[in-house]
Scaffold this motif. Structure first.
Motif, PDB file in Angstrom:
ATOM      1  N   ASP A 139     -55.200  -5.403 -10.020  1.00 21.26           N
ATOM      2  CA  ASP A 139     -54.077  -6.336  -9.950  1.00 21.26           C
ATOM      3  C   ASP A 139     -54.250  -7.517 -10.909  1.00 21.26           C
ATOM      4  N   HIS A 140     -55.156  -7.372 -11.865  1.00 18.71           N
ATOM      5  CA  HIS A 140     -55.361  -8.421 -12.868  1.00 18.71           C
ATOM      6  C   HIS A 140     -54.179  -8.465 -13.836  1.00 18.71           C
ATOM      7  N   GLU A 141     -53.745  -9.661 -14.172  1.00 23.44           N
ATOM      8  CA  GLU A 141     -52.687  -9.804 -15.169  1.00 23.44           C
ATOM      9  C   GLU A 141     -53.337  -9.968 -16.541  1.00 23.44           C
ATOM     10  N   SER A 169     -48.017 -10.369 -21.418  1.00 25.98           N
ATOM     11  CA  SER A 169     -48.866 -10.042 -20.277  1.00 25.98           C
ATOM     12  C   SER A 169     -48.401  -8.738 -19.642  1.00 25.98           C
ATOM     13  N   LYS A 229     -49.772  -5.605 -16.283  1.00 23.59           N
ATOM     14  CA  LYS A 229     -50.717  -5.214 -15.245  1.00 23.59           C
ATOM     15  C   LYS A 229     -51.007  -3.725 -15.363  1.00 23.59           C
TER      16      LYS A 229
END
Length: 772
Positions: free
Chosen positions: A315-317, A371, A373
């Protein structure tokens, strides 16, 4: 080393002399064949499909009701593996509307390497229900194909397509063009790049299931019609399990099927706590191998880039440009002499995005993705292919392996990170293969009970464990007050992140020995007062990030020798405290870099100049007009200027200084701050590629150039704190805007407010308007 190379060469020569194979044949990457059978069929029971009714209706609308220019047109369904693209295509294929609308329906699972003869043979087989002689020539096959489809309104599904070669596709599509008007070809693929090759009139991006639909599907799989358990007792546990599946139908169905045979609540609890991750990851399960097919089809240079993403938590952006810089540091990005590594890297990223390895992409004002995910299960694939050499360290350090190459500490405290280094540094000294040490900046300031111990551990690692390091981010250590001089010994280092080191006032001058360093991130180092005087020696530096270094008083001289520099997001003009009305000439400080240092930095793409003054010398020597790659420019004037001159002269000086800072017409983003002129420089009207213009705190500004009304590229106009600005130029500019922000500008507020502004109709069409 030279002796070793000589021995290897001699051994290879001996092998070549006695060879029964050729060492001169060059390896070229070829399209891979799926290692798992992916043959699909066209039948699915409608009651077995959950959560795709809206998608089915949307696809049917494109198939039946949308008119297109071409007689035969294409639609593509795109999404990651396990999302249900084939299931959706089956649902559409079997719909009564389709059967009535088309004369002929055909289903072909392409799956394997895209071979024209094979695909044509499968289409003919689907149309006639009998196999084709594999020895037939292509010409014979194409004649039989045309006999089957020419003049008929047909619907063809090409399921699981991997081909990215447009010439191969063109050869097939030209044979399909004989169908009657309204014929449709539906392609399912994991890759938007594949979809674009088919030149579809519609690309349909299939999404994961929402929470309610996920539960509905799980409920059907896990409970069915069974009466031997009380379903309500399992709901809470089931919803926790469904949450782990992140809306992926394949995972939900597979896990629901496993739980169908578990009858007690204790069994479900044990599965959730102990077997869930294994059920998703294990090699003999269908989920990860299905997703891994996408990885198998990647060219080798993208495989490295994807596997590297395992260093970041789920779940890191991802900040795209930072990811590209890390790829560059590891040497994953290859470019010819005239190509820009960053551009090639962005192409790599887009390639992975189009192939569905990333999702939830967010775009900036001019359409670039900044960005994204990664789906949790795709992250599991990254972990699988990265192996033990690349790990995200947890609090128990159970992931550590002596062959560690890349390591990250995203969730560890400073104490845990230091403990880890103390435990493994002897092993790393014996097998120092480490290429990445990534500890991101903490949002809150980290605490550690012994600053001297912290600095000691860091110094010890610099001299032993980090010798071959390419990427270093030291967020866990940001409370140290002094960096070790041994930092300069990391001669292979290409990426260094020291952002938010709140206590650092200066960097060791030894850091200038890092002549391979490409990225130096010092953002948020609020006490940093100066840069090393020998920074001009860091000849490979491409990105110098300084935003938030509010104590930085000046730039060092000879900065202009860093000709590779692309990002300089804060160039601080030294405050001249000797401005007096005295006519005595001032003595120049040779250690302070002036604006003229910018003249040779023609690779710049991002530039922010701070502390400008209207009487500054050398503005014309910055030669911003020659920087054709410059895309973002900020010109920020000093609040503290006091020239002891009358207002009219002051205004003229401001306007002259801005005129001398004219950028190249390729500029896309311009911000002007605390400028005290009454009008902007006329060169603003020549910026034909300008997408975003921001004017902040320009209290004397009375008007914008009328010729700005002709701008058709401008999409975002932001004006803040300009109380004397009366109106906006009319024309194409206002019609092209997509966002308009006006804050603390009373005249503009009166004219353009929605309720009573006389000029509101001129901006009413703009989608996003903020005026207050």
């Amino acid at each position: 080393m030279s002796h070793k190379i000589k021995e290897i060469r001699e051994a290879l020569d001996e092998i070549q002399e006695n060879r029964t194979f050729s060492l001169e044949v060059r390896y070229e990457e070829k399209e891979l064949v799926s290692p798992i059978s992916r043959e699909s069929h066209s039948y699915v029971r409608e009651e077995e499909v959950t959560g795709r009714d809206d998608d089915r209706k949307a696809i049917l609308e494109y198939l039946v009701n949308v008119e297109t220019i071409e007689s035969v047109s294409f639609i593509a369904i795109v999404g990651i593996g396990g999302l249900g693209k084939t299931t959706l295509a089956r649902l559409v294929y079997d719909d009564d509307v389709v059967k009535k609308h088309f004369d002929l329906t055909l289903w072909v699972c392409v799956s394997d390497a895209f071979d024209l003869k094979s695909v044509i043979g499968k289409i003919i087989k689907s149309a006639s229900n009998w196999s084709i002689d594999q020895n037939l020539e292509l010409d014979q096959l194409q004649r039989r194909l045309r006999q089957k489809i020419d003049g008929k309104k047909y619907f063809l599904v090409l399921d699981d397509v991997w081909n990215e070669d447009s010439t191969k596709w063109d050869s097939l599509s030209s044979l399909l063009m004989g169908g009657a008007r309204g014929s449709r070809v539906l392609v399912t693929t994991r890759s938007e790049k594949v979809a674009r090759v088919t030149r579809p009139f519609q690309v349909y991006h299939l999404k994961v299931l929402d929470q309610d639909k996920s539960w509905s599907l799980f409920e059907k799989q896990a409970f069915g019609q069974r009466l031997d358990i009380e379903k309500s007792d399992f709901v809470a546990l089931g919803k926790e399990i469904v949450e782990k599946c992140k809306g992926l139908p394949l995972a939900i169905k597979s896990i629901g099927s496993i739980l169908y045979f578990k009858t007690s609540k204790a069994d479900w609890l044990f599965f959730k706590d102990n077997e869930l991750a294994k059920a998703i990851r294990q090699e003999d399960n269908i989920i990860i191998p299905t997703l891994k097919l996408s990885y198998n089809h990647l060219p080798s240079y993208l495989k490295h880039c994807f596997a590297y993403c395992s260093l970041f938590p789920k779940d890191h952006e991802f900040e795209v440009q930072m990811l590209i810089k890390l790829w560059m540091a590891q040497g994953f990005i290859k470019a010819d002499q005239n190509q820009c590594l960053e551009d090639i890297g962005y192409g790599y990223f887009l390639d992975l995005l189009w192939r569905s390895f990333f999702q939830e992409a967010t775009k900036d004002e001019w359409g670039n993705i900044w960005s994204c995910k990664m789906h949790d299960l795709m992250h599991d694939v990254a972990n699988l292919v990265a192996g033990k050499g690349s790990v995200l360290i947890d609090k128990d350090f159970i992931n550590f392996d002596e062959n560690l190459v890349h390591v990250s500490f995203p969730d560890l405290s400073v104490n845990n990170t230091v403990s880890f280094l103390k435990n493994v540094s002897p092993l790393l000294r014996r097998n120092y293969k480490l290429r990445t040490f990534y500890s991101p900046p903490f949002i809150k300031k980290p605490w550690y009970d012994s600053e001297s111990d912290l600095e000691s551990v860091l110094t010890n690692c610099m001299g032993s464990c980090f010798k071959l390091l390419r990427s270093l981010a030291l967020g866990s250590f940001r409370s140290v007050k002094k960096l070790p001089s041994s930092l300069g010994e990391l001669k292979h280092l290409r990426y260094l992140d020291l952002s938010h080191f709140d206590e650092i006032q200066e960097l060791p001058n030894s850091i200038t020995k890092l002549q391979n360093l490409q990225t130096l991130n010092l953002e948020g180092c609020r006490k940093l007062s100066s840069l090393p005087k020998d920074i001009h020696k860091m000849v490979s530096l491409r990105h110098l990030l300084l935003i938030g270094c509010r104590s930085l008083s000046h730039m060092p001289c000879r900065l202009g020798e860093l000709t590779c520099l692309q990002t300089l997001n804060m160039f601080v003009v030294a405050a001249d405290r000797d401005i007096k009305q005295s006519r005595r000439p001032r003595r120049k400080n040779m250690s302070i870099g002036e604006v003229g240092e910018l003249r040779n930095l023609n690779s710049l793409r991002v530039l922010r100049i701070e502390n400008l003054r209207p009487d500054i010398e050398g503005s014309e020597n910055s030669k911003l007009q020659e920087k054709q790659h410059l895309e973002e420019l900020t010109l920020s004037y000093s609040l503290k200027f006091d020239g002891h001159i009358d207002d009219h002269t002051l205004v003229e000086k401001y306007e002259k200084s801005l005129k001398l800072l004219q950028p190249h017409p390729n500029l896309k983003t311009l911000l002007v701050r605390i400028y005290m002129g009454e009008g902007l420089a006329s060169w603003v009207t020549s910026l034909n590629n300008l997408v975003q213009l921001s004017i902040w705190g320009c209290t004397n500004l009375k008007s914008l150039p009328e010729a700005m009304g002709n701008h058709s590229s401008l999409r975002h106009l932001s004006i803040w704190g300009c109380p004397n600005l009366i109106s906006l130029p009319e024309g194409q500019m206002l019609r092209a805007l997509r966002r308009l922000t006006i804050i603390s500008c009373p005249f503009l507020l009166q004219r353009y407010n929605k309720t009573s502004g006389e000029d509101w109709p001129k901006i009413a069409h703009i989608p996003n308007v903020e005026i207050y």
